[in-house]
Scaffold this active site. Structure first.
Site, PDB file in Angstrom:
ATOM      1  N   ARG A  51     -11.976   4.958  -4.122  1.00  0.00           N
ATOM      2  CA  ARG A  51     -10.711   4.729  -5.332  1.00  0.00           C
ATOM      3  C   ARG A  51      -9.582   3.803  -4.830  1.00  0.00           C
ATOM      4  O   ARG A  51      -9.443   3.667  -3.622  1.00  0.00           O
ATOM      5  CB  ARG A  51      -9.918   6.063  -5.506  1.00  0.00           C
ATOM      6  CG  ARG A  51     -10.863   7.179  -5.997  1.00  0.00           C
ATOM      7  CD  ARG A  51     -10.011   8.540  -5.936  1.00  0.00           C
ATOM      8  NE  ARG A  51     -11.166   9.676  -6.000  1.00  0.00           N
ATOM      9  CZ  ARG A  51     -10.923  10.790  -5.947  1.00  0.00           C
ATOM     10  NH1 ARG A  51      -9.540  11.388  -6.029  1.00  0.00           N
ATOM     11  NH2 ARG A  51     -11.662  11.898  -5.975  1.00  0.00           N
ATOM     12  N   ASP A  53      -5.444   3.412  -6.254  1.00  0.00           N
ATOM     13  CA  ASP A  53      -4.715   4.095  -7.153  1.00  0.00           C
ATOM     14  C   ASP A  53      -3.922   3.065  -8.320  1.00  0.00           C
ATOM     15  O   ASP A  53      -4.351   1.712  -8.380  1.00  0.00           O
ATOM     16  CB  ASP A  53      -3.221   4.179  -6.299  1.00  0.00           C
ATOM     17  CG  ASP A  53      -3.473   5.390  -5.546  1.00  0.00           C
ATOM     18  OD1 ASP A  53      -4.537   6.042  -5.642  1.00  0.00           O
ATOM     19  OD2 ASP A  53      -2.756   5.424  -4.254  1.00  0.00           O
ATOM     20  N   ARG A 198       0.017   2.235   2.033  1.00  0.00           N
ATOM     21  CA  ARG A 198       1.349   2.202   1.499  1.00  0.00           C
ATOM     22  C   ARG A 198       2.320   2.652   2.280  1.00  0.00           C
ATOM     23  O   ARG A 198       3.566   2.578   2.359  1.00  0.00           O
ATOM     24  CB  ARG A 198       1.300   2.481  -0.162  1.00  0.00           C
ATOM     25  CG  ARG A 198       0.500   1.429  -1.036  1.00  0.00           C
ATOM     26  CD  ARG A 198      -0.006   2.145  -2.189  1.00  0.00           C
ATOM     27  NE  ARG A 198       1.245   2.549  -2.991  1.00  0.00           N
ATOM     28  CZ  ARG A 198       1.019   3.415  -4.283  1.00  0.00           C
ATOM     29  NH1 ARG A 198      -0.065   3.605  -4.466  1.00  0.00           N
ATOM     30  NH2 ARG A 198       2.388   3.725  -4.636  1.00  0.00           N
TER      31      ARG A 198
END
Lengths: 245, 245
Positions: A51, A53, A198
């Site tokens: 995935r 985000d 992140r």
């Protein structure tokens, strides 16, 4: 069944991320599935390498799907790009062996995070970087980033909830380079936990601003505790650059 | 009166161009004037180096304004960028002699036009280049572009209506470079007529696609007739890169 592999580039700005959602058409996977299902006239499920985000971009996301359709590769490629929105582009379409799986077969991934480091913002890079006014010490950040290389339990750098799955990953390489006001952070590893890049970035920035010592990275790794690490930097600076098989 | 010079960068995508319009707030000049007038608490008119059309971008547009305000330069700079929309950025603010005039004092300007030349479009460059599927012959275009260099009546390459003003301009330099799928066309000259770069580009593309000979450029110059030249390429590929004084 044919197995078709796609290499995909997308500007994630207006999407709720990669993964199809029940009540939103605004995901990359959702857009691709609806175009491809229409093309082969049967419901298609596509498998992504992983995935991304909401708001995260990709230059080389990889996905695959199975189909009985006999449409030639070049026609598939043209059809998909014709019907996709302009901010999602399929760069490559190839036919691969039936056992190929975009997620299970990943060897490593390259992520890049961009920071625009100047008090004057940029009109063109604002949607593709994180704007930080305070000046970063790049040499400090390079030293700190070396401590990430290797095999570690990265749970301290992740938003994953308690899990039975392993949170041990290997980072093979980190590179930091400054071009003008833009600082580019490259991470290559065999896998990345939820929000890992992140949160690494939020922690490295604290070192770069000299709010923390270089040993801060060791502290986070040893603590195995998310709350010790820095904040999660915003999504628009992050690019899934390449997936290696 | 102080005379303040601004160097401005803007993403022209959502604007009706540089020049203030009566019934639209969506111009670059309009945005700047309303922020600056608010700052100095009196109506300010700013003078630009020249107009840019709707959808055209700038990396180094120049403008100036006169004010009695005593606000320090650094404060002006911070205030303007704080209140401007994120797609307009003032890169530089300097105090200049009272006689400096952004339009009258221009020595030359640099424009850049970008063409994305591949059948697969780009998700990130779509708003900052013109997408052309058919392959351009760059060497042909380089030869043709050399014919533009020098002092000519460029009225054939312009959308100006009949006018008493001179349509003679000098192009000092043209450069064409290919990086990956992106072709970059640079034009430096002492002035450019209305739509001139975009009509030059439409004409050069016809040469690049071998629909026209290299001598086509001479034909347009000699004809002094807009209808002989190629079409006006779209605005999103065009950047006002720099203004020289």
């Amino acid at each position: 069944m044919r197995n078709i592999k796609l290499t995909i580039e997308y500007d994630g700005s207006r999407y709720s991320g990669w993964q199809r959602l029940k009540n939103s058409d605004e995901t990359i996977q959702g857009k691709l599935e609806s175009v491809i299902s229409e093309m082969v006239a049967s419901p298609i499920e596509i498998i992504g390498s992983g995935r991304t985000d909401a708001g995260v971009h990709a230059k080389g996301q990889v996905a695959n799907f199975h189909t009985k359709s006999k449409i030639p590769i070049r026609e598939i490629h043209k059809y998909i790009n014709y019907y996709l929105p302009q901010d999602i582009i399929v760069k490559e379409v190839t036919e691969v062996p039936e056992r190929f799986h975009s997620r299970y077969n990943v060897k490593s991934k390259k992520y890049v995070y961009y920071i625009w480091n100047h008090w004057i913002p940029s009109a063109f890079d604002r949607k593709y970087s994180y704007h930080l006014v305070e000046k970063l010490d790049i040499e400090f950040m390079k030293e700190a980033s070396k401590k990430l290389v290797g095999t570690h339990d990265f749970i301290g750098f992740s938003s994953v909830k308690k899990t039975n799955k392993s949170t041990i990953r290997t980072i093979n390489e980190t590179t930091i380079a400054k071009e003008g006001n833009m600082v580019k952070f490259i991470f290559i590893g065999n896998g990345f936990l939820y929000n890992m890049v992140r949160i690494i970035m939020g922690s490295l920035v604290e070192v770069g601003l000299k709010q923390k010592e270089i040993s801060y990275i060791d502290d986070i790794l040893e603590s195995k505790n998310r709350s010790v690490a820095g904040r999660t930097l915003p999504p628009q600076g992050l690019f899934l650059e390449e997936v290696y098989y």
